[in-house]
Design a protein around this motif. Structure first.
Motif, short mmCIF file in Angstrom:
data_model
loop_
_atom_site.label_atom_id
_atom_site.label_comp_id
_atom_site.label_asym_id
_atom_site.label_seq_id
_atom_site.Cartn_x
_atom_site.Cartn_y
_atom_site.Cartn_z
N ASP A 167 -5.51 4.72 17.42
CA ASP A 167 -6.77 5.47 17.39
C ASP A 167 -7.58 5.13 16.14
OD1 ASP A 167 -6.05 6.66 19.74
OD2 ASP A 167 -5.18 8.44 18.78
N GLY A 168 -6.90 4.89 15.01
CA GLY A 168 -7.62 4.53 13.79
C GLY A 168 -8.36 3.22 13.93
N VAL A 169 -7.75 2.25 14.59
CA VAL A 169 -8.40 0.95 14.80
C VAL A 169 -9.61 1.11 15.71
CG1 VAL A 169 -8.08 -1.37 15.73
CG2 VAL A 169 -6.26 -0.31 14.40
N LYS B 263 -0.55 -2.61 8.31
CA LYS B 263 -1.66 -2.48 9.26
C LYS B 263 -2.30 -1.11 9.20
CE LYS B 263 -2.72 -3.63 14.05
NZ LYS B 263 -2.16 -4.08 15.34
N GLU B 264 -1.50 -0.05 9.25
CA GLU B 264 -2.06 1.31 9.25
C GLU B 264 -2.73 1.63 7.92
OE1 GLU B 264 -2.27 3.12 11.87
OE2 GLU B 264 -1.18 1.70 13.11
N GLY B 265 -2.12 1.18 6.83
CA GLY B 265 -2.72 1.42 5.53
C GLY B 265 -4.05 0.72 5.36
N VAL B 266 -4.15 -0.50 5.87
CA VAL B 266 -5.42 -1.24 5.79
C VAL B 266 -6.50 -0.51 6.58
CG1 VAL B 266 -6.56 -3.38 6.49
CG2 VAL B 266 -4.34 -3.46 5.38
N GLU B 267 -6.14 0.09 7.71
CA GLU B 267 -7.13 0.81 8.50
C GLU B 267 -7.65 2.04 7.76
OE1 GLU B 267 -8.53 -0.26 11.18
OE2 GLU B 267 -7.25 -2.04 11.10
N VAL B 268 -6.79 2.69 6.97
CA VAL B 268 -7.25 3.82 6.17
C VAL B 268 -8.26 3.35 5.13
CG1 VAL B 268 -6.54 5.58 4.50
CG2 VAL B 268 -5.13 5.14 6.52
N ILE B 269 -7.96 2.24 4.44
CA ILE B 269 -8.88 1.71 3.43
C ILE B 269 -10.18 1.26 4.08
CG2 ILE B 269 -9.19 -0.11 1.71
CD1 ILE B 269 -6.23 -0.01 1.17
N ARG B 270 -10.07 0.63 5.25
CA ARG B 270 -11.27 0.19 5.96
C ARG B 270 -12.14 1.39 6.35
NH1 ARG B 270 -11.87 -4.74 8.64
NH2 ARG B 270 -9.62 -5.11 8.48
N GLN C 81 -7.48 9.36 1.57
CA GLN C 81 -7.76 10.30 2.65
C GLN C 81 -8.34 11.61 2.10
OE1 GLN C 81 -4.02 10.53 4.79
NE2 GLN C 81 -4.75 9.15 6.37
N HIS C 82 -7.81 12.05 0.96
CA HIS C 82 -8.34 13.28 0.34
C HIS C 82 -9.78 13.05 -0.11
CE1 HIS C 82 -8.01 17.22 -1.46
NE2 HIS C 82 -8.45 16.74 -2.61
N LEU C 83 -10.07 11.86 -0.62
CA LEU C 83 -11.43 11.54 -1.01
C LEU C 83 -12.36 11.55 0.20
CD1 LEU C 83 -13.39 10.49 -3.26
CD2 LEU C 83 -12.72 8.19 -2.59
N LEU C 84 -11.84 11.08 1.32
CA LEU C 84 -12.66 10.99 2.53
C LEU C 84 -12.95 12.36 3.12
CD1 LEU C 84 -13.94 8.73 4.19
CD2 LEU C 84 -11.94 8.78 5.67
N THR C 85 -12.08 13.34 2.87
CA THR C 85 -12.33 14.68 3.42
C THR C 85 -13.59 15.32 2.84
OG1 THR C 85 -10.89 15.66 1.72
CG2 THR C 85 -9.90 15.12 3.86
N TYR C 86 -14.04 14.84 1.66
CA TYR C 86 -15.25 15.37 1.05
C TYR C 86 -16.49 14.60 1.49
CZ TYR C 86 -12.39 18.21 -2.02
OH TYR C 86 -11.51 19.14 -2.51
N GLN C 87 -16.36 13.73 2.48
CA GLN C 87 -17.49 12.95 2.95
C GLN C 87 -18.61 13.85 3.47
OE1 GLN C 87 -18.09 9.78 2.86
NE2 GLN C 87 -19.89 9.63 4.17
N LEU D 137 0.85 -1.18 0.00
CA LEU D 137 0.00 0.00 0.00
C LEU D 137 0.89 1.23 0.00
CD1 LEU D 137 -2.71 -1.13 2.58
CD2 LEU D 137 -2.78 -1.28 0.10
N GLU D 138 1.02 1.86 -1.17
CA GLU D 138 1.91 3.00 -1.32
C GLU D 138 1.29 4.25 -0.70
OE1 GLU D 138 4.85 2.73 -2.43
OE2 GLU D 138 4.79 0.71 -3.27
N ILE D 139 2.15 5.20 -0.34
CA ILE D 139 1.70 6.44 0.30
C ILE D 139 0.78 7.26 -0.62
CG2 ILE D 139 2.49 8.66 1.21
CD1 ILE D 139 4.86 7.24 2.41
N PRO D 140 1.07 7.38 -1.95
CA PRO D 140 0.14 8.14 -2.81
C PRO D 140 -1.29 7.60 -2.79
CG PRO D 140 2.22 7.79 -3.93
CD PRO D 140 2.28 6.97 -2.69
N LEU D 141 -1.43 6.26 -2.70
CA LEU D 141 -2.76 5.68 -2.65
C LEU D 141 -3.48 6.10 -1.37
CD1 LEU D 141 -5.01 3.73 -3.52
CD2 LEU D 141 -3.71 1.90 -2.44
N LEU D 142 -2.81 6.01 -0.24
CA LEU D 142 -3.43 6.36 1.04
C LEU D 142 -3.77 7.85 1.08
CD1 LEU D 142 -1.17 4.27 3.45
CD2 LEU D 142 -3.33 3.62 2.38
#
Length: 493
Positions: free
Chosen positions: A399-401, A151-158, A99-105, A90-95
């Motif tokens: 905290d993300g988990v 682990k942290e990247g999966v939590e972002v996708i989740r 995250q940028h997509l999620l800010t428009y939630q 899970l590369e940093i540009p993907l995460l």
């Protein structure tokens, strides 16, 4: 009076009959707007003088363009996710993109297709498929990761996955929710991120028996140690000659306590300098092989002829046992109330008092190109774990988990309640096929909840049994200790 009473009774019957007829007519004859809500919408549209043909056409064009844009965004996001995940990590540009997509939630409507009514059936189908494709790609990215990997990247996708599904579900969404097994996924997220569900009851730690035997031998050395003034005298004694390698290890373990042992100093066998602070000791040879951190990590300095690259070393740390006064060579237990450290043998004497501890297990660190493998329990190298009353608590989650766990539980509750509401409507508005999907989702939610309650009750029962067993063991130990003290007193008398 009889005629009058009869006439009044007749009038009363007529009035009550008319009242019943009125109620029946009012129930049967309803306005068309109530019987047919769509007809009321048509009438309000016709009566609205502010609407013109141009305005309606402009509105339909805007909604058509909006539907196309949203569909393109979901298709692009799905393809970008597929390409980035194909690299294996899970590369940093993907995460950052997610995250940028999620800010428009917060700007999202209650449903992704809510503001596109009138764009056409083909475009609505295209939009729905693009959203479902993105959801499936996110789910694949989560499930294809191994346990503990990224682990942290999966939590972002989740997080993105759960927020995109946090909406007012329409009837045609039921099939998607069933295909991705959303109830099972949400409950799995809750269970995996739960700290309290993963408490482990421990009777014996790994390697505890050998550690206790070694400590018993060292305490035997301690009795002789207190009677001599030089460590060379101790090494020449009969007790030390029985196991010279362990006797040498005992000497350096005592040397780590500078307050208690002033007549023993340790010099590095690599550079011959006096060692200040932690150092490394070879455990597999009879000769002394103590190395300072620099010589050990760099592979510099001289070594005994019997030393090899495969030998195991012990990290002689600054942590001194509060009970026996030696450098701790076993698992290290740090009491939270005063931050004092204990070896495993002295810890067993202090345990059973409902004390909060931090456990640093003795861990083997792998060899590098210059240094040997070694055992350590140092804070900077080994992560501490909470331990209390015979229960080992795993590491605290991020905290993300925790956020994903709470959000997944709320989403699961919302899913169960919304499906129950759809199935309990007096006159269901949805098709029978969608009703069947809603029934399957609700049934799955109820089954998962009932299974969870069953296991929770069983776990609570097991915990009570273990607690009672431990209390009985503590009472038996206390009784044995009292008997031994009484026998000892009798012998002394």
């Amino acid at each position: 009076w009889g005629q009058k009473s009869w006439s009044w009774q007749r009038v009363g019957n007529v009035v009550s009959t008319v009242g019943r007829l009125k109620q029946q007519i009012s129930r049967e004859v309803k306005p068309q707007s109530v019987k047919h809500p769509s007809f009321e919408m048509v009438l309000s549209f016709v009566r609205n003088n502010g609407l013109t043909v141009d305005k309606v056409r402009t509105l339909l064009q805007e909604r058509t363009q909006l539907a196309k844009n949203i569909s393109d965004v979901f298709n692009f996001a799905a393809e970008f996710l597929r390409v980035m995940i194909s690299h294996g990590t899970l590369e940093i540009p993907l995460l950052a993109f997610l995250q940028h997509l999620l800010t428009y939630q917060r700007r999202f409507p209650r449903h992704y297709a809510m503001r596109v009514d009138g764009c056409g059936l083909d475009l609505e189908t295209r939009l729905r498929k693009s959203f479902q494709l993105f959801i499936h790609r996110l789910l694949d990215a989560i499930k294809n990761r191994k346990e503990g990997e990224d682990k942290e990247g999966v939590e972002v996708i989740r997080n993105v996955f759960s927020h995109l599904l946090d909406m007012t579900w329409q009837d045609y969404d039921h099939l998607l929710l069933r295909d991705i097994q959303l109830p099972e996924f949400l409950i799995e997220t809750v269970i995996k991120s739960s700290v309290t569900e993963k408490k482990v009851v421990i009777d014996l730690f790994e390697g505890e028996e050998k550690m206790l035997e070694k400590h018993k031998l060292h305490m035997k050395f301690m009795e002789k140690w207190d009677t001599v003034t030089r460590f060379t005298h101790f090494l020449e004694s009969d007790v030390a000659q029985e196991d010279l390698r362990e006797a040498n290890l005992f000497v350096v373990a005592m040397a780590a306590n500078t307050e208690k042992c002033h007549h023993t100093k340790v010099n590095c066998d690599g550079c011959s300098n006096k060692i200040e602070g932690p150092w490394y000791r070879n455990l597999e040879i009879d000769e002394d092989c103590d190395l300072c951190p620099t010589c050990f990590s760099m592979g510099s300095g001289s070594r005994p002829s019997s030393h090899t690259k495969e030998h195991l070393f012990q990290h002689m740390s600054k942590h001194i046992c509060e009970g026996c006064g030696m450098s701790i060579l076993t698992h290290r237990f740090q009491r939270k109330s005063d931050n004092t450290n204990y070896c495993i043998a002295c810890f067993r004497k202090e345990s059973g008092k409902d004390t909060q501890w931090t456990l640093y297990q003795l861990t083997e660190k792998p060899a590098t190109s210059n240094s040997n493998k070694y055992l350590t329990h140092d804070n900077e190298l080994v992560q501490g774990q909470e331990y209390c009353d015979g229960i080992l608590i795993p590491d605290k989650v991020s905290d993300g988990v925790l956020y994903n766990r709470q959000h997944s539980w709320l989403l699961f509750s919302s899913l169960a309640l919304s499906m129950a509401q759809k199935l309990t409507e007096d006159k269901p508005k949805s098709d029978s096929m969608y009703q069947r999907y809603a029934c399957e989702l609700l049934l799955t939610c109820v089954q998962l909840i009932s299974h969870g309650l069953k296991f929770a009750l069983a776990a609570a029962k097991d915990n009570n049994i273990l607690k009672l067993q431990k209390e009985l063991e503590m009472k038996e130990k206390e009784e044995r200790r009292k008997k031994e003290e009484e026998e000892k007193r009798k012998k002394e008398k």
